[in-house]
Design a protein around this motif. Structure first.
Motif, PDB file in Angstrom:
ATOM      1  N   LEU A  89      -8.375  -2.375   2.558  1.00 16.49           N
ATOM      2  CA  LEU A  89      -7.215  -1.632   3.053  1.00 16.49           C
ATOM      3  C   LEU A  89      -5.995  -1.851   2.154  1.00 16.49           C
ATOM      4  CD1 LEU A  89      -7.460  -2.078   6.939  1.00 16.49           C
ATOM      5  CD2 LEU A  89      -8.234  -0.176   5.518  1.00 16.49           C
ATOM      6  N   VAL A  90      -5.761  -3.117   1.790  1.00 12.38           N
ATOM      7  CA  VAL A  90      -4.616  -3.417   0.927  1.00 12.38           C
ATOM      8  C   VAL A  90      -4.806  -2.769  -0.444  1.00 12.38           C
ATOM      9  CG1 VAL A  90      -3.351  -5.257  -0.238  1.00 12.38           C
ATOM     10  CG2 VAL A  90      -4.034  -5.528   2.150  1.00 12.38           C
ATOM     11  N   ALA A  91      -6.041  -2.883  -0.980  1.00  7.96           N
ATOM     12  CA  ALA A  91      -6.320  -2.265  -2.277  1.00  7.96           C
ATOM     13  C   ALA A  91      -6.113  -0.758  -2.177  1.00  7.96           C
ATOM     14  CB  ALA A  91      -7.750  -2.567  -2.710  1.00  7.96           C
ATOM     15  N   GLY A  92      -6.543  -0.160  -1.066  1.00  9.80           N
ATOM     16  CA  GLY A  92      -6.355   1.279  -0.869  1.00  9.80           C
ATOM     17  C   GLY A  92      -4.887   1.637  -0.948  1.00  9.80           C
ATOM     18  N   PHE A  93      -4.063   0.866  -0.246  1.00 15.21           N
ATOM     19  CA  PHE A  93      -2.627   1.140  -0.255  1.00 15.21           C
ATOM     20  C   PHE A  93      -2.088   1.090  -1.683  1.00 15.21           C
ATOM     21  CE2 PHE A  93       1.865   0.107   0.102  1.00 15.21           C
ATOM     22  CZ  PHE A  93       2.278   1.026   1.057  1.00 15.21           C
ATOM     23  N   PHE A  94      -2.474   0.036  -2.429  1.00 17.49           N
ATOM     24  CA  PHE A  94      -1.923  -0.107  -3.778  1.00 17.49           C
ATOM     25  C   PHE A  94      -2.467   0.940  -4.739  1.00 17.49           C
ATOM     26  CE2 PHE A  94      -0.422  -4.191  -2.246  1.00 17.49           C
ATOM     27  CZ  PHE A  94       0.863  -4.155  -2.751  1.00 17.49           C
ATOM     28  N   ILE A  95      -3.760   1.260  -4.609  1.00 14.82           N
ATOM     29  CA  ILE A  95      -4.318   2.305  -5.480  1.00 14.82           C
ATOM     30  C   ILE A  95      -3.563   3.617  -5.223  1.00 14.82           C
ATOM     31  CG2 ILE A  95      -6.357   3.735  -5.925  1.00 14.82           C
ATOM     32  CD1 ILE A  95      -8.072   1.217  -5.411  1.00 14.82           C
ATOM     33  N   VAL A 118      -0.484   4.927   2.357  1.00 18.19           N
ATOM     34  CA  VAL A 118      -1.074   4.945   3.700  1.00 18.19           C
ATOM     35  C   VAL A 118      -2.301   5.860   3.722  1.00 18.19           C
ATOM     36  CG1 VAL A 118      -0.692   5.567   6.107  1.00 18.19           C
ATOM     37  CG2 VAL A 118       1.091   4.372   4.838  1.00 18.19           C
ATOM     38  N   GLY A 119      -2.175   7.019   3.067  1.00 18.29           N
ATOM     39  CA  GLY A 119      -3.288   7.971   3.034  1.00 18.29           C
ATOM     40  C   GLY A 119      -4.522   7.356   2.395  1.00 18.29           C
ATOM     41  N   THR A 120      -4.339   6.662   1.279  1.00 17.27           N
ATOM     42  CA  THR A 120      -5.488   6.079   0.588  1.00 17.27           C
ATOM     43  C   THR A 120      -6.079   4.918   1.384  1.00 17.27           C
ATOM     44  OG1 THR A 120      -4.395   6.705  -1.461  1.00 17.27           O
ATOM     45  CG2 THR A 120      -6.306   5.279  -1.653  1.00 17.27           C
ATOM     46  N   ALA A 121      -5.217   4.168   2.065  1.00 16.02           N
ATOM     47  CA  ALA A 121      -5.734   3.099   2.929  1.00 16.02           C
ATOM     48  C   ALA A 121      -6.611   3.692   4.032  1.00 16.02           C
ATOM     49  CB  ALA A 121      -4.584   2.301   3.535  1.00 16.02           C
ATOM     50  N   LEU A 122      -6.222   4.865   4.524  1.00 17.94           N
ATOM     51  CA  LEU A 122      -7.042   5.549   5.532  1.00 17.94           C
ATOM     52  C   LEU A 122      -8.400   5.939   4.952  1.00 17.94           C
ATOM     53  CD1 LEU A 122      -4.691   7.963   7.506  1.00 17.94           C
ATOM     54  CD2 LEU A 122      -6.018   6.062   8.390  1.00 17.94           C
TER      55      LEU A 122
END
Lengths: 295, 235
Positions: free
Chosen positions: A69-75, A199-203
């Motif tokens: 999730l954190v990686a998703g947010f940063f990516i 947020v979208g990428t974390a989703l």
């Protein structure tokens, strides 16, 4: 009748995942005005990271989920700052093509790093499944299935309230409607875009983790979900969050019914054809609103 | 209050501002006149930080703000009401006002200001739940002005507030600006093509021509000047 009901419930199960994927796509589209083709692959990459934490490094499941999730947010943030920002004011197609490029890079990178074998991934929620008695037949819903349905509903509700009630939510809506005006109100629009991408990428990462037990982890694990999420979003109008979730659930049910009553092989094609007709009748989507803007 | 020194702005290869200097006195209404493409809007956008200056200085209350971040400029008290209203069409009237107060942290003060704005513009109060895009042109302009007031500006910059409005409505807007200037301590920088109206309500005026200041002076005197009458007032 009970068989029909069973198909509906199975459709809901499928559809809730479509809806989850669609929510992130719509969030990015609503804010930054771009359909992110790399969306599913960004989630796939995060799922690999979770797999690395759990299966390779031997970490606990919760840590894998957190890392994804954190990686998703940063990516997401880095994609926005590094790739989208420089071309945002050039052309819309430049941004689209960049997301396509990103899709290929992520696919290639995943293949290079983790190889082409399918990797198993555990369910986030385990335990005795739920049995639903429907007359003569019995339907089994795993805890994970129920979890996906509930999580999707909660995320939609959370996003909806966030947009309606918070200052940042208002700033996102304002930025989406008129970027320069938002700047003149003192909104840091760069931060708004980065936030939505994050947020979208974390989703997407979350959706990938939820899909992983069934699809297993591989570079194209999210390809179908990306298409179905996109379709669900379009069906819902692509701006309305409840519409998006409704679109996802409807798509799931339509596919399930077509698969059961007409043809399993043709279910996606026929479902898409039905949606095409639906959109011809109601081009703004089921809950999509026409903009109030006057010309 | 606001000093601009030798401001030069390019759009690509096109020079939009060729070194203009101007002064806005605290508490005054200063107008910036000129025809289309003279550089009026560019001047405002550069002050607001939407457009980057190539050379020159913008100084607000002894702080240099040239090419500063637009959010910082708003926080310092410079608020622009853009040309063509530029509302958020799918937000309600009230949400547009709240967006105008984005930089403010005091919730109570914001709510008080919303009530104040509703008193000044009763029609907005009536339509508070309506989407901004569904308002009439005059109502939209009122909302645009009201929205910029929500940030509690020290310097309010208005870009063509009378554009596209029926003469009667335009007159109301000018009366309102006069009233704002008289009854609050807001300083106003007004960009207008309607030179007559602008000269009548402002204290000091600059006339721009293709990126240069062609003429400046006390507004009452400019109104009497033959040169201005002939060229800008269409007399």
């Amino acid at each position: 009748m009970s068989l029909f009901l069973q198909q509906i419930i199975l459709g809901l199960r499928e559809g809730s995942l479509f809806a989850l994927v669609a929510l992130g796509l719509v969030l990015i589209y609503k804010t930054a005005g771009i359909v992110n083709f790399a969306y599913g692959h960004m989630g796939m990459f995060c799922a690999y990271l979770a797999y690395t934490v759990i299966a390779i490094a031997g970490g606990p499941l919760w840590l894998g989920v957190l890392v994804a999730l954190v990686a998703g947010f940063f990516i997401g943030v880095v994609t926005d700052r590094g790739l989208m920002k420089p071309v945002r004011h050039m052309s819309h197609s430049a941004m689209l093509i960049l997301t396509l490029g990103l899709l290929m890079i992520l696919e290639g990178a995943a293949l290079q790093i983790w190889g082409q074998n399918y990797k198993p991934f555990p369910s986030l929620v385990t335990g005795r499944p739920f049995f639903i008695n429907l007359g003569e037949s019995r339907l089994i819903m795993t805890r994970q299935d129920v979890f996906i349905l509930v999580a999707t509903a909660l995320i939609m509700l959370g996003l909806f309230l966030f947009f309606k009630l918070t200052k940042t939510g208002l700033a996102i809506r304002a930025t989406a409607q008129n970027e320069d005006s938002a700047k003149l109100m003192g909104v840091k629009v760069g931060m708004i875009f980065a936030f939505a991408w994050g947020v979208g990428t974390a989703l997407s990462a979350f959706a990938a983790l939820l899909a992983a037990p069934r699809t297993q982890i591989h570079p194209n694990m999210m390809l179908n979900l990306q298409i179905q999420g996109l379709t669900a979003g379009v069906l819902g109008g692509f701006t309305s969050l409840p519409g998006t979730v409704l679109g996802g659930l409807m798509l799931g049910i339509i596919q399930q019914l077509v698969g059961y009553y007409i043809s399993e092989e043709m279910k996606m094609a026929i479902a898409l054809a039905i949606i095409l007709v639906l959109l011809l009748i109601k081009p703004q989507g089921i809950l999509g609103k026409r903009s109030a803007e006057r010309v | 209050m606001l000093k601009i020194k030798n401001l030069i702005v390019y759009y690509g290869y096109v020079q939009a501002l060729k070194g203009i200097s101007l002064n806005v006195e605290e508490g005054s209404i200063t107008s910036l006149l000129g025809s289309n493409g003279a550089g009026k809007s560019t001047t405002l956008k550069t002050i607001s930080g939407l457009v980057t200056a190539k050379e020159g200085k913008i100084i607000f209350k002894n702080n240099e703000i040239t090419n500063a971040d637009s959010s910082k400029i708003v926080k310092m008290g410079i608020v622009q009401c853009p040309e063509g209203r530029q509302l958020f069409p799918d937000l309600s009237v009230k949400e547009n006002l709240l967006a105008g107060a984005y930089t403010r942290a005091d919730k109570k003060g914001t709510m008080e200001d919303i009530s104040w704005v509703y008193e000044v513009f009763p029609i907005l109060s009536e339509r508070r739940r309506q989407l901004a895009g569904t308002l009439s042109g005059g109502e939209q302009q009122m909302l645009a002005v009201a929205r910029s007031l929500m940030a509690r500006p020290k310097l309010l910059m208005l870009d063509e507030p009378s554009l596209g409005l029926a003469p009667k409505i335009a007159e109301q807007i000018f009366e309102l600006l006069q009233k704002l200037s008289d009854e609050t301590n807001i300083t106003i920088l007004l960009v207008e093509q309607n030179a007559n109206a602008a000269l009548n309500i402002s204290d000091y005026s600059y006339i721009l021509e293709t990126g240069n200041i062609a003429l400046e002076g006390d507004s009452k005197e400019l109104l009497k000047s033959e040169q201005v009458k002939e060229k800008y007032l269409g007399a």
